[in-house]
Design a protein around this motif. Structure first.
Motif, mmCIF file in Angstrom:
data_model
loop_
_atom_site.group_PDB
_atom_site.id
_atom_site.type_symbol
_atom_site.label_atom_id
_atom_site.label_comp_id
_atom_site.label_asym_id
_atom_site.label_seq_id
_atom_site.Cartn_x
_atom_site.Cartn_y
_atom_site.Cartn_z
ATOM 1 N N VAL A 128 0.863 -1.181 0.000
ATOM 2 C CA VAL A 128 0.000 0.000 0.000
ATOM 3 C C VAL A 128 0.894 1.224 0.000
ATOM 4 C CG1 VAL A 128 -1.705 1.341 1.292
ATOM 5 C CG2 VAL A 128 -1.880 -1.156 1.224
ATOM 6 N N ALA A 129 0.594 2.157 -0.875
ATOM 7 C CA ALA A 129 1.346 3.409 -0.920
ATOM 8 C C ALA A 129 0.370 4.578 -0.808
ATOM 9 C CB ALA A 129 2.129 3.512 -2.229
ATOM 10 N N PRO A 130 0.773 5.663 -0.121
ATOM 11 C CA PRO A 130 2.018 5.800 0.642
ATOM 12 C C PRO A 130 2.000 4.928 1.888
ATOM 13 C CG PRO A 130 0.614 7.693 1.030
ATOM 14 C CD PRO A 130 -0.063 6.881 -0.031
ATOM 15 N N ASP A 131 3.158 4.811 2.537
ATOM 16 C CA ASP A 131 3.238 3.958 3.708
ATOM 17 C C ASP A 131 2.325 4.495 4.810
ATOM 18 O OD1 ASP A 131 5.085 6.178 4.065
ATOM 19 O OD2 ASP A 131 5.701 5.154 5.903
ATOM 20 N N GLY A 132 1.719 3.567 5.561
ATOM 21 C CA GLY A 132 0.781 3.965 6.604
ATOM 22 C C GLY A 132 1.052 3.256 7.908
ATOM 23 N N ASN A 133 0.062 3.279 8.780
ATOM 24 C CA ASN A 133 0.175 2.684 10.107
ATOM 25 C C ASN A 133 -0.671 1.417 10.189
ATOM 26 O OD1 ASN A 133 1.806 4.807 11.072
ATOM 27 N ND2 ASN A 133 0.001 6.057 11.469
ATOM 28 N N LEU A 134 -0.079 0.347 10.695
ATOM 29 C CA LEU A 134 -0.793 -0.909 10.909
ATOM 30 C C LEU A 134 -1.204 -1.029 12.366
ATOM 31 C CD1 LEU A 134 1.292 -3.515 8.876
ATOM 32 C CD2 LEU A 134 -1.164 -3.137 8.646
ATOM 33 N N ALA A 135 -2.395 -1.614 12.576
ATOM 34 C CA ALA A 135 -2.825 -1.887 13.940
ATOM 35 C C ALA A 135 -2.030 -3.061 14.497
ATOM 36 C CB ALA A 135 -4.321 -2.180 13.963
ATOM 37 N N ALA A 136 -2.301 -3.411 15.757
ATOM 38 C CA ALA A 136 -1.565 -4.498 16.403
ATOM 39 C C ALA A 136 -1.833 -5.833 15.732
ATOM 40 C CB ALA A 136 -1.922 -4.567 17.884
ATOM 41 N N SER A 137 -2.967 -5.974 15.056
ATOM 42 C CA SER A 137 -3.263 -7.186 14.307
ATOM 43 C C SER A 137 -4.116 -6.808 13.104
ATOM 44 C CB SER A 137 -4.002 -8.214 15.182
ATOM 45 O OG SER A 137 -5.248 -7.698 15.602
ATOM 46 N N GLY A 138 -4.104 -7.663 12.091
ATOM 47 C CA GLY A 138 -4.888 -7.393 10.895
ATOM 48 C C GLY A 138 -4.081 -6.694 9.823
ATOM 49 N N THR A 139 -4.736 -6.435 8.699
ATOM 50 C CA THR A 139 -4.058 -5.919 7.510
ATOM 51 C C THR A 139 -4.529 -4.526 7.104
ATOM 52 O OG1 THR A 139 -5.711 -7.093 6.150
ATOM 53 C CG2 THR A 139 -3.624 -8.231 6.588
ATOM 54 N N ILE A 140 -5.221 -3.838 7.997
ATOM 55 C CA ILE A 140 -5.713 -2.491 7.698
ATOM 56 C C ILE A 140 -4.581 -1.480 7.827
ATOM 57 C CG2 ILE A 140 -7.346 -0.675 8.307
ATOM 58 C CD1 ILE A 140 -8.660 -3.126 7.146
ATOM 59 N N VAL A 141 -4.307 -0.772 6.746
ATOM 60 C CA VAL A 141 -3.277 0.267 6.736
ATOM 61 C C VAL A 141 -3.979 1.621 6.802
ATOM 62 C CG1 VAL A 141 -1.360 1.300 5.461
ATOM 63 C CG2 VAL A 141 -1.753 -1.173 5.348
ATOM 64 N N THR A 142 -3.694 2.387 7.840
ATOM 65 C CA THR A 142 -4.300 3.700 8.031
ATOM 66 C C THR A 142 -3.375 4.781 7.489
ATOM 67 O OG1 THR A 142 -5.478 2.952 10.007
ATOM 68 C CG2 THR A 142 -5.231 5.338 9.721
ATOM 69 N N MET A 143 -3.918 5.666 6.683
ATOM 70 C CA MET A 143 -3.124 6.746 6.111
ATOM 71 C C MET A 143 -2.620 7.690 7.206
ATOM 72 S SD MET A 143 -3.061 6.184 2.835
ATOM 73 C CE MET A 143 -2.899 4.460 3.354
ATOM 74 N N LYS A 144 -1.385 8.092 7.099
ATOM 75 C CA LYS A 144 -0.817 9.030 8.071
ATOM 76 C C LYS A 144 -1.361 10.434 7.871
ATOM 77 C CE LYS A 144 3.611 6.582 8.365
ATOM 78 N NZ LYS A 144 5.069 6.676 8.091
ATOM 79 N N THR A 145 -1.636 10.780 6.621
ATOM 80 C CA THR A 145 -2.136 12.105 6.287
ATOM 81 C C THR A 145 -3.365 11.955 5.404
ATOM 82 O OG1 THR A 145 0.123 12.977 6.323
ATOM 83 C CG2 THR A 145 -1.565 14.345 5.277
ATOM 84 N N ILE A 146 -4.426 12.706 5.736
ATOM 85 C CA ILE A 146 -5.667 12.665 4.954
ATOM 86 C C ILE A 146 -5.975 14.100 4.548
ATOM 87 C CG2 ILE A 146 -8.101 12.003 4.938
ATOM 88 C CD1 ILE A 146 -7.474 10.022 7.176
ATOM 89 N N ASP A 147 -5.429 14.504 3.390
ATOM 90 C CA ASP A 147 -5.567 15.891 2.969
ATOM 91 C C ASP A 147 -5.881 16.049 1.486
ATOM 92 O OD1 ASP A 147 -3.179 15.154 1.826
ATOM 93 O OD2 ASP A 147 -1.950 16.667 2.836
ATOM 94 N N GLY A 148 -6.124 14.931 0.791
ATOM 95 C CA GLY A 148 -6.436 15.016 -0.622
ATOM 96 C C GLY A 148 -5.222 15.099 -1.531
ATOM 97 N N GLN A 149 -4.025 15.113 -0.955
ATOM 98 C CA GLN A 149 -2.822 15.210 -1.773
ATOM 99 C C GLN A 149 -2.043 13.898 -1.827
ATOM 100 O OE1 GLN A 149 -0.638 19.129 -1.570
ATOM 101 N NE2 GLN A 149 -1.897 19.373 0.255
ATOM 102 N N GLN A 150 -2.666 12.831 -1.311
ATOM 103 C CA GLN A 150 -2.004 11.534 -1.312
ATOM 104 C C GLN A 150 -2.558 10.676 -2.448
ATOM 105 O OE1 GLN A 150 0.390 11.499 1.057
ATOM 106 N NE2 GLN A 150 -0.432 13.512 1.543
ATOM 107 N N ASP A 151 -1.667 10.216 -3.315
ATOM 108 C CA ASP A 151 -2.043 9.316 -4.398
ATOM 109 C C ASP A 151 -2.023 7.903 -3.829
ATOM 110 O OD1 ASP A 151 -2.500 7.960 -6.720
ATOM 111 O OD2 ASP A 151 -0.889 8.879 -7.855
ATOM 112 N N VAL A 152 -3.138 7.499 -3.232
ATOM 113 C CA VAL A 152 -3.206 6.216 -2.541
ATOM 114 C C VAL A 152 -3.328 5.092 -3.568
ATOM 115 C CG1 VAL A 152 -4.496 4.835 -0.880
ATOM 116 C CG2 VAL A 152 -4.229 7.305 -0.524
ATOM 117 N N MET A 153 -2.450 4.087 -3.452
ATOM 118 C CA MET A 153 -2.386 3.003 -4.421
ATOM 119 C C MET A 153 -2.297 1.658 -3.707
ATOM 120 S SD MET A 153 0.157 4.477 -7.374
ATOM 121 C CE MET A 153 1.596 4.437 -6.306
ATOM 122 N N TYR A 154 -2.643 0.626 -4.463
ATOM 123 C CA TYR A 154 -2.620 -0.735 -3.924
ATOM 124 C C TYR A 154 -1.983 -1.676 -4.935
ATOM 125 C CZ TYR A 154 -4.331 -5.294 -2.328
ATOM 126 O OH TYR A 154 -4.415 -6.600 -1.917
#
Length: 336
Positions: A128-154
């Motif tokens: 997942v790009a850009p790099d994000g934060n993972l919880a203690a378990s599971g595969t959910i990647v949370t975006m570090k910044t949510i401002d509309g300027q991130q080209d989120v890709m998978y």
């Protein structure tokens, strides 16, 4: 900017993960085979990335005949004692420069399963790009910044092979999960040449998109995105009162939002020092409403038309005042 930019094989340099524990010094040689990635990426992680720009991604690994992420628990470090790999990291942060050509390196290094002799257990990678934060378990990647300027890709799961039969060419094919909007402005002067704005300075103050949804998490297991609520407006960044002329010119920075929707904007112009606001402007594609598309870039040109001046009519002018607040009766309450 083109939404899909074919990049050559990318050089990934050591980088920190979403948490500081993923930072590590170079590892000593171990009795296990490292996974080598050389891949091309269909896109970039920033709106204005050019060759040489930095991009990051979070890479996850699982083992088995197929990519099964059930019960995934992140491990950020390799446990290496005296050259022996006792425990393997299954999360890595990748940094790369767009447009370069080199073998991928990851921090920390990801290793195949090693079982004394060469193992046939396969490993699988997603990113997942850009790099994000993972919880203690599971595969959910949370975006570090949510401002509309991130080209989120998978990048969907790829089979990396095994220690005994590693894949020689591992390709992480990143796909865009948003639509990209860019704006341009132009002025259409009054046909008579003596419009209401004649002789006045004309500039753009702001553009705001209504009811925007932005990506806030991505499930690395399947690329499912969770979006922010469509209740807020997004101001286009990078607008600094550019002068608007009859020649179309780009304004502000591109933004990336949820695709598949119509677009309404509010625009504020400054004409002769006074602000003029245009609200609830629906963006059109010919006679129809523009419907944005995921993984596609849309250039929206706003054409502001100068009002004609009627030579035989008087204009209405007015001043405005605001009634000051008056102090009302005070209140009190006992909290027993």
């Amino acid at each position: 900017m083109k939404t899909r930019i074919g990049l050559a094989v990318l050089a990934l340099l050591a980088a920190g993960c979403s948490e500081s524990e993923n930072m590590s010094t170079p590892e000593a040689p171990v009795n296990a085979k490292a996974i080598r990635i050389g891949h091309s990426v269909q896109g970039t992680t920033r709106a204005a990335v050019i060759e040489g720009s930095d991009v990051t991604a979070t890479v996850l690994m699982c083992d088995g005949n197929t990519a099964d992420w059930t019960g995934f628990t992140p491990t950020y470090k390799n446990d290496i004692q005296s050259g022996t790999l006792n425990d393997r990291a299954n999360v890595s942060t990748a940094s790369f420069k767009a447009g370069t050509d080199a073998t991928v390196t990851l921090n920390p290094t990801l290793y195949y399963v090693h079982e004394n002799t060469s193992s046939s257990t396969k490993s699988h990678l997603v990113a997942v790009a850009p790099d994000g934060n993972l919880a203690a378990s599971g595969t959910i990647v949370t975006m570090k910044t949510i401002d509309g300027q991130q080209d989120v890709m998978y990048a969907a799961a790829v089979d990396a092979g095994s220690e005994s039969a590693p894949e020689n060419s591992i390709n992480l094919a990143f796909n865009h999960l948003t639509t990209q909007l860019s704006f341009a402005m132009k002025l259409t002067a009054a046909a008579t040449g003596t419009g209401e704005w004649s002789g006045k300075s004309i500039s753009l103050k702001s553009i705001s998109i209504q009811n925007v949804q932005l990506p806030q998490t991505v499930d690395a297991a399947d690329g499912t995105v969770s979006w922010t609520d469509a209740t807020s407006a997004l101001s286009i960044p990078g607008i600094s009162n550019p002068v608007v002329s009859t020649t179309p010119a780009g304004v502000g920075s591109s933004v990336m939002i949820k695709g598949g929707n119509s677009v309404k904007v509010d625009v504020t112009m400054t004409v002769g020092g006074a602000d003029l606001t245009f609200t609830n402007v629906t963006i059109k594609n010919g006679n129809d409403d523009l419907i944005t598309e995921t993984a596609k870039a849309h250039l929206i040109t706003l054409d502001v038309k100068e009002p004609e001046t009627a030579s035989d009519a008087a204009t209405v002018t007015a001043t405005a005042t605001v009634t000051p607040w008056k102090e009302g009766a005070a209140g009190s309450a006992d909290l027993d």
